[in-house]
Design an enzyme around this catalytic site. Structure first.
Site, mmCIF file in Angstrom:
data_model
loop_
_atom_site.group_PDB
_atom_site.id
_atom_site.type_symbol
_atom_site.label_atom_id
_atom_site.label_comp_id
_atom_site.label_asym_id
_atom_site.label_seq_id
_atom_site.Cartn_x
_atom_site.Cartn_y
_atom_site.Cartn_z
ATOM 1 N N CYS A 99 -10.431 -6.127 -10.069
ATOM 2 C CA CYS A 99 -10.435 -4.860 -10.829
ATOM 3 C C CYS A 99 -9.419 -3.859 -10.303
ATOM 4 C CB CYS A 99 -11.826 -4.236 -10.823
ATOM 5 S SG CYS A 99 -13.095 -5.332 -11.424
ATOM 6 N N HIS A 132 -11.616 3.206 -12.455
ATOM 7 C CA HIS A 132 -12.068 1.923 -12.998
ATOM 8 C C HIS A 132 -13.393 2.153 -13.722
ATOM 9 C CE1 HIS A 132 -13.227 -2.135 -13.396
ATOM 10 N NE2 HIS A 132 -14.070 -2.166 -12.385
ATOM 11 N N ASN A 168 -17.045 -3.170 -18.467
ATOM 12 C CA ASN A 168 -16.102 -3.320 -17.364
ATOM 13 C C ASN A 168 -15.090 -4.408 -17.739
ATOM 14 O OD1 ASN A 168 -14.849 -4.052 -14.968
ATOM 15 N ND2 ASN A 168 -16.709 -3.917 -13.733
HETATM 16 O O1 UT7 Z 1 -15.886 -4.141 -11.294
HETATM 17 C C1 UT7 Z 1 -16.279 -4.346 -9.975
HETATM 18 C C2 UT7 Z 1 -17.148 -3.284 -9.543
HETATM 19 N N1 UT7 Z 1 -18.500 -3.487 -10.024
HETATM 20 C C3 UT7 Z 1 -19.325 -2.460 -10.025
HETATM 21 O O2 UT7 Z 1 -18.920 -1.368 -9.711
HETATM 22 C C4 UT7 Z 1 -20.765 -2.695 -10.339
HETATM 23 C C5 UT7 Z 1 -21.614 -1.895 -9.382
HETATM 24 N N2 UT7 Z 1 -23.039 -2.068 -9.566
HETATM 25 C C6 UT7 Z 1 -23.703 -1.550 -10.610
HETATM 26 O O3 UT7 Z 1 -23.104 -1.006 -11.517
HETATM 27 C C7 UT7 Z 1 -25.212 -1.611 -10.611
HETATM 28 O O4 UT7 Z 1 -25.680 -1.976 -9.331
HETATM 29 C C8 UT7 Z 1 -25.813 -2.575 -11.688
HETATM 30 C C9 UT7 Z 1 -25.603 -1.994 -13.069
HETATM 31 C C10 UT7 Z 1 -25.144 -3.932 -11.578
HETATM 32 C C11 UT7 Z 1 -27.312 -2.745 -11.460
HETATM 33 O O5 UT7 Z 1 -27.952 -1.468 -11.483
HETATM 34 P P1 UT7 Z 1 -29.062 -1.100 -10.382
HETATM 35 O O6 UT7 Z 1 -29.582 0.220 -10.719
HETATM 36 O O7 UT7 Z 1 -28.396 -1.283 -9.034
HETATM 37 O O8 UT7 Z 1 -30.176 -2.170 -10.676
HETATM 38 P P2 UT7 Z 1 -30.811 -3.266 -9.680
HETATM 39 O O9 UT7 Z 1 -29.837 -4.358 -9.428
HETATM 40 O O10 UT7 Z 1 -31.404 -2.572 -8.506
HETATM 41 O O11 UT7 Z 1 -31.997 -3.804 -10.569
HETATM 42 C C12 UT7 Z 1 -33.108 -2.980 -10.897
HETATM 43 C C13 UT7 Z 1 -34.087 -3.794 -11.728
HETATM 44 C C14 UT7 Z 1 -34.410 -5.162 -11.104
HETATM 45 O O12 UT7 Z 1 -35.771 -5.424 -11.377
HETATM 46 P P3 UT7 Z 1 -36.882 -5.218 -10.230
HETATM 47 O O13 UT7 Z 1 -36.456 -6.086 -9.091
HETATM 48 O O14 UT7 Z 1 -36.802 -3.743 -9.894
HETATM 49 O O15 UT7 Z 1 -38.136 -5.632 -10.900
HETATM 50 C C15 UT7 Z 1 -33.553 -6.111 -11.876
HETATM 51 O O16 UT7 Z 1 -34.092 -7.408 -11.942
HETATM 52 O O17 UT7 Z 1 -33.500 -4.067 -13.003
HETATM 53 C C16 UT7 Z 1 -33.543 -5.479 -13.256
HETATM 54 N N3 UT7 Z 1 -32.398 -5.825 -14.065
HETATM 55 C C17 UT7 Z 1 -32.411 -5.763 -15.403
HETATM 56 N N4 UT7 Z 1 -33.356 -5.445 -16.288
HETATM 57 C C18 UT7 Z 1 -33.024 -5.468 -17.584
HETATM 58 C C19 UT7 Z 1 -31.166 -6.204 -13.638
HETATM 59 N N5 UT7 Z 1 -30.362 -6.406 -14.700
HETATM 60 C C20 UT7 Z 1 -31.110 -6.143 -15.807
HETATM 61 C C21 UT7 Z 1 -30.826 -6.169 -17.170
HETATM 62 N N6 UT7 Z 1 -31.821 -5.818 -18.041
HETATM 63 N N7 UT7 Z 1 -29.618 -6.499 -17.658
#
Ligand code: UT7
Length: 333
Positions: free
Chosen positions: A118, A259, A289
């Site tokens: 990226c 980004h 993204n």
């Molecule tokens: O381009 C390279 C750079 N990339 C980035 O900058 C990405 C950086 N990361 C992020 O943007 C975020 O961390 C994400 C959007 C990927 C994830 O958001 P988060 O607030 O960190 O969520 P999480 O991974 O902590 O997940 C929270 C909950 C989990 O459930 P439990 O364990 O709390 O029950 C996940 O299983 O959300 C769940 N979850 C979803 N639920 C519905 C994860 N993905 C999904 C989904 N739909 N698509």
């Protein structure tokens, strides 16, 4: 002589392209266990573009490059160097740059790809600037192009909702006008953290086997939370250091194009850098993204929408796999 280490490098033309097919959050919710509400509230993304069958990364990049060359008023024979930033090349070799060279009908100029995920567009921007300053080139075409849909695991809701396809391109030109154009770029990487965002299969370390395919090793893997925390910290630091180096305060900055990965990252950066969110043109709601395409796509739209004017300070900030990060300061000519 215009070219040389004392010349200014300006963006003489800019263009972008995104495939026509739109994949909405609602449609994604029929494929994986997710919801429009979750995706919008956690990321800000509403929809993304997906390449049609047969539409390649080089096709998408070629469309953006053609738009940038047209905007610059340049013909194929005017381009002296082509660099493509991508992590979804058409194939491991030849480079996607060589494939785009043929599609554009460029001369037998040097063409190569840069793999900085990226951050790739800002890496190519810096390479292009330095090669122009060598005095050996007049016009450099740089392209950020991605077909990320080809490396998405459509069973993994933690990644497949985040990414989309697209491309952006600029023509860099040396001009004899001091104080304008790309004032400076800062590049950095930390390979020790590389495992938190990668695609393990398909390279020489893990060539494709029946097992590697069954184990879904040929898809992007990301530890989102870890990436999130590092991204906010290093993007902010990189950009602020660059501003200090150029004696520019955050208040002087007219437009910030980071980004486009997650709306929450952009909100945090805006607060922490003391830069109002109104200065951040945002399009991740429509594209998700798009990795190396993200910054040039947003830059082109901001320029077309009149959000960037002559004399403006424009700050570009990138972060991606590697880990890599970068920032670039432009005084728009
Ligand atoms: O381009 C390279 C750079 N990339 C980035 O900058 C990405 C950086 N990361 C992020 O943007 C975020 O961390 C994400 C959007 C990927 C994830 O958001 P988060 O607030 O960190 O969520 P999480 O991974 O902590 O997940 C929270 C909950 C989990 O459930 P439990 O364990 O709390 O029950 C996940 O299983 O959300 C769940 N979850 C979803 N639920 C519905 C994860 N993905 C999904 C989904 N739909 N698509």
């Amino acid at each position: 002589m215009i070219n040389g280490k004392d010349s200014s490098i300006v963006i003489g033309g800019i263009g972008s392209y995104a495939p026509q097919k739109i994949l909405s959050n609602q449609e994604l919710a029929k494929i994986v266990d997710t919801s429009d509400e979750w995706i919008r509230s956690r990321t800000g993304i509403r929809e993304r573009r997906i390449a049609q069958n047969g539409e390649t990364c080089s096709d998408i990049g070629t469309r953006a490059a053609q738009a940038a060359m047209e905007h610059a008023g340049m013909k194929p024979e005017d381009i002296d160097l082509l660099i493509v930033a991508t992590m979804t090349p058409d194939m491991p070799f030849p480079s996607t740059a060589c494939i785009i060279q043929t599609k554009l009908g460029l001369r037998n100029i040097p063409c190569f790809d840069v793999g900085a995920a990226c951050s790739g567009f800002l890496y190519t921007l810096e390479i292009g600037c330095q090669m122009l300053k060598s005095g050996d080139y007049r016009n450099v075409l740089i392209v950020g192009a991605e077909k990320l849909s080809s490396i998405m695991d459509w069973r993994d809701r933690t990644t497949c909702v985040l990414f989309g396809d697209g491309a952006g391109a600029v023509v860099l030109t040396a001009v004899d006008r001091p104080g304008v154009g790309i004032l400076g770029t800062s590049l950095a990487a930390n390979g020790a953290e590389g495992k938190i965002l990668n695609m393990p299969g398909g390279g020489s370390n893990e060539p494709a086997t029946t097992e590697s395919v069954l184990e879904r090793r040929h898809y992007l893997k990301m530890m989102g939370k870890e990436v999130f925390k590092i991204a906010v910290r290093v993007m902010e630091q990189s950009a602020l250091d660059l501003l200090v180096r150029h004696n520019i305060t955050p208040e002087d900055v007219d437009c910030v194009i980071p980004h486009q990965a997650n709306m929450r990252i952009l909100e945090l950066m805006s607060t922490r850098m003391g830069l109002p969110l109104e200065k951040f043109p945002i399009n991740l709601d429509r594209y998700g993204n798009t990795s190396a395409a993200s910054i040039p796509l947003a830059l082109n739209e901001a320029h077309q929408d009149g959000k960037i004017k002559s004399g403006d300070y424009v700050l570009l900030i990138a972060f991606g796999a590697g880990l890599t990060w970068a920032s670039s300061l432009i005084k728009w000519h």
